[in-house]
Design an enzyme around this catalytic site. Structure first.
Site, PDB file in Angstrom:
ATOM      1  N   ARG A  62       8.126  38.794 -20.687  1.00  0.00           N
ATOM      2  CA  ARG A  62       7.455  39.948 -21.307  1.00  0.00           C
ATOM      3  C   ARG A  62       7.804  40.041 -22.800  1.00  0.00           C
ATOM      4  O   ARG A  62       7.114  40.697 -23.576  1.00  0.00           O
ATOM      5  CB  ARG A  62       7.823  41.238 -20.562  1.00  0.00           C
ATOM      6  CG  ARG A  62       7.210  42.491 -21.120  1.00  0.00           C
ATOM      7  CD  ARG A  62       7.029  43.595 -20.083  1.00  0.00           C
ATOM      8  NE  ARG A  62       8.195  43.858 -19.254  1.00  0.00           N
ATOM      9  CZ  ARG A  62       9.307  44.467 -19.657  1.00  0.00           C
ATOM     10  NH1 ARG A  62       9.431  44.875 -20.905  1.00  0.00           N
ATOM     11  NH2 ARG A  62      10.308  44.664 -18.819  1.00  0.00           N
ATOM     12  N   TYR A 117     -17.083  49.433 -31.551  1.00  0.00           N
ATOM     13  CA  TYR A 117     -17.169  49.086 -30.133  1.00  0.00           C
ATOM     14  C   TYR A 117     -16.943  50.352 -29.300  1.00  0.00           C
ATOM     15  O   TYR A 117     -16.071  51.171 -29.628  1.00  0.00           O
ATOM     16  CB  TYR A 117     -16.098  48.040 -29.825  1.00  0.00           C
ATOM     17  CG  TYR A 117     -15.921  47.707 -28.372  1.00  0.00           C
ATOM     18  CD1 TYR A 117     -16.910  47.025 -27.673  1.00  0.00           C
ATOM     19  CD2 TYR A 117     -14.771  48.065 -27.689  1.00  0.00           C
ATOM     20  CE1 TYR A 117     -16.754  46.711 -26.339  1.00  0.00           C
ATOM     21  CE2 TYR A 117     -14.602  47.753 -26.349  1.00  0.00           C
ATOM     22  CZ  TYR A 117     -15.603  47.075 -25.677  1.00  0.00           C
ATOM     23  OH  TYR A 117     -15.447  46.772 -24.362  1.00  0.00           O
TER      24      TYR A 117
HETATM   25  C1  LIG Z   1     -14.994  43.412 -25.980  1.00  0.00           C
HETATM   26  C2  LIG Z   1     -14.609  44.028 -27.277  1.00  0.00           C
HETATM   27  C3  LIG Z   1     -13.410  44.736 -27.418  1.00  0.00           C
HETATM   28  C4  LIG Z   1     -12.467  44.974 -26.251  1.00  0.00           C
HETATM   29  O1  LIG Z   1     -11.876  43.776 -25.835  1.00  0.00           O
HETATM   30  P1  LIG Z   1     -11.424  43.491 -24.300  1.00  0.00           P
HETATM   31  O2  LIG Z   1     -10.949  42.081 -24.370  1.00  0.00           O
HETATM   32  O3  LIG Z   1     -12.615  43.703 -23.431  1.00  0.00           O
HETATM   33  O4  LIG Z   1     -10.326  44.462 -23.996  1.00  0.00           O
HETATM   34  C5  LIG Z   1     -13.105  45.241 -28.671  1.00  0.00           C
HETATM   35  N1  LIG Z   1     -13.931  45.065 -29.725  1.00  0.00           N
HETATM   36  C6  LIG Z   1     -15.091  44.391 -29.615  1.00  0.00           C
HETATM   37  C7  LIG Z   1     -15.958  44.232 -30.817  1.00  0.00           C
HETATM   38  C8  LIG Z   1     -15.473  43.854 -28.394  1.00  0.00           C
HETATM   39  O5  LIG Z   1     -16.636  43.202 -28.294  1.00  0.00           O
END
Ligand SMILES: *Cc1c(COP(=O)(O)O)cnc(C)c1O
Length: 383
Positions: A62, A117
């Protein structure tokens, strides 16, 4: 070295001395300690954000894992960064950055440039991690920053309408406050945020870095000083990337430049064709959108491979299109070798508050490596 050479070789510098050619996968959860004193010193160093000490131990997975560290080194070099810290997902990476720069420093205010996002927008809007957020436009960052602002967050190209935001313009307004740029859509192949004044470049590695839709991960490229703030959060909250995922992501880097350029060339073809279609009210694609700050070329070397459209028929037309396509998969996510299509208002941007939610007639596509003729024929059938 150029990007193409780095993509193949970066993070593999120690392999020859180990007598290896392919990347080794180290699955050890615990590691032998040379003696109590060195073991204790190793633990202390790793738990407080440092890197392994000479003649010491990695102690516990970890805290540190060599397979993860090699991927981090490779990605850091592609991002022109001193270091990178890898996490179990993009959201784990973002959460660690928020905790490290706000709650840990007791500066609990975040300035976030919309659009973002949906998951990022939701995490900040709920204040789940103990933060307070001010959402603003790229031009209003200076007036949104306060005495207790610990972090500024932005995304470019922004999700889902591919708006381009000038990183240097936001970084100047952020002043001494560290700026985190979500670089997931552009990838290090098209954009290096640290070269434009950002403190951190964050990726959902789940997308282009992995590139095959079979691994979830996140990573932040930054200075070693900032990495030392992120690693203790990762250790305490248990958010480290799994070594099997790190192996896949590191292998994914080798073809990243080729994939991004080929997918981008396909996206240009698809976007231009969509621009000629009667059923399409608007195409959102860098180069076809307004770009007052001249981001394309100066900051981002190409438009990327994400395309969005607004359909004249609204939500009903989006339902028909996503249901009719046969080569595109109707699914969320992006950045893989195969093309995906989705409706952001119902899915990726569902948790975004009403006024910032994308129009229900917008459809977002991640363009893959299929022949553009086949993709266009598929969309023609759907439209
Ligand atoms: C998918 C995504 C995230 C989140 O990432 P995860 O790997 O799904 O936790 C954040 N920012 C953008 C632009 C994304 O496309």
């Amino acid at each position: 070295m150029t990007m193409d050479t780095l993509a193949v070789h970066a993070g593999r510098e120690d392999l020859t001395a180990l007598g290896l050619h392919a990347l080794p996968i180290d699955l050890s959860t615990t590691n032998p300690l040379p003696n109590i004193e060195k073991g204790g010193d190793s633990y202390e160093t790793l738990a407080t954000g440092g890197t392994p000490i000479e003649g010491g131990s990695n102690v516990y997975a970890r805290l540190w894992n060599p397979t993860v560290a090699r991927f981090e080194s490779g990605l850091a070099q592609l991002e022109h960064a001193e270091a990178a810290v890898a996490f179990a997902s993009g959201m784990a990476a973002l959460s660690a950055a928020i905790l490290a720069f706000t709650v840990s420093t007791n500066k609990r205010h975040v300035v976030a440039v919309r659009p973002l996002y949906g998951g990022t927008d939701h995490l900040l809007a709920t204040g789940l991690l103990g933060t307070e957020v001010t959402f603003c436009d790229a031009s209003d960052v200076a007036s949104a920053v306060r005495e207790d602002t610990g972090l500024v967050i932005m995304e470019t190209p922004a999700n889902p309408t591919l708006e381009l935001v000038s990183i240097s313009r936001v970084a100047t307004q952020a002043g001494d406050v560290p700026l985190l740029v979500d670089n997931t859509f552009a990838t290090p192949i098209l954009q290096n945020p640290l070269d434009h004044g950002a403190a951190m470049s964050m990726h959902s590695a789940t997308k282009y870095l992995g590139g095959h839709g079979d691994v979830i991960g996140g990573v932040i490229a930054c200075s070693e000083a900032h990495a030392q703030m992120l690693r203790p959060i990762r250790a305490i909250t248990g958010a480290i990337l799994h070594p099997l995922a790190a192996y896949l992501l590191h292998r994914g880097l080798t073809t990243l430049p080729l994939r991004v350029r080929a997918q981008q060339a396909n996206a240009v073809r698809v976007a231009e064709w969509l621009g000629t279609q009667d059923a399409v009210e608007q195409v959102y694609f860098p180069g076809m959108n307004a770009d007052p700050d001249g981001v394309l070329g100066a900051q981002m070397t190409g438009p990327g491979a994400m395309v969005a459209i607004k359909l004249k028929g609204g939500a009903a037309a989006a339902e028909r299109l996503t249901g009719a396509v046969q080569i595109f998969t109707h699914a969320v996510s992006l950045g893989g070798v195969d093309s995906l299509i989705e409706n952001p208002a119902a899915l990726t941007h569902r948790p975004v508050a009403g006024d910032a939610k994308p129009d229900a007639g917008i459809v977002r596509m991640s363009i893959g490596l299929e022949s553009p003729e086949d993709l266009i024929a598929d969309l023609a059938r759907g439209l």
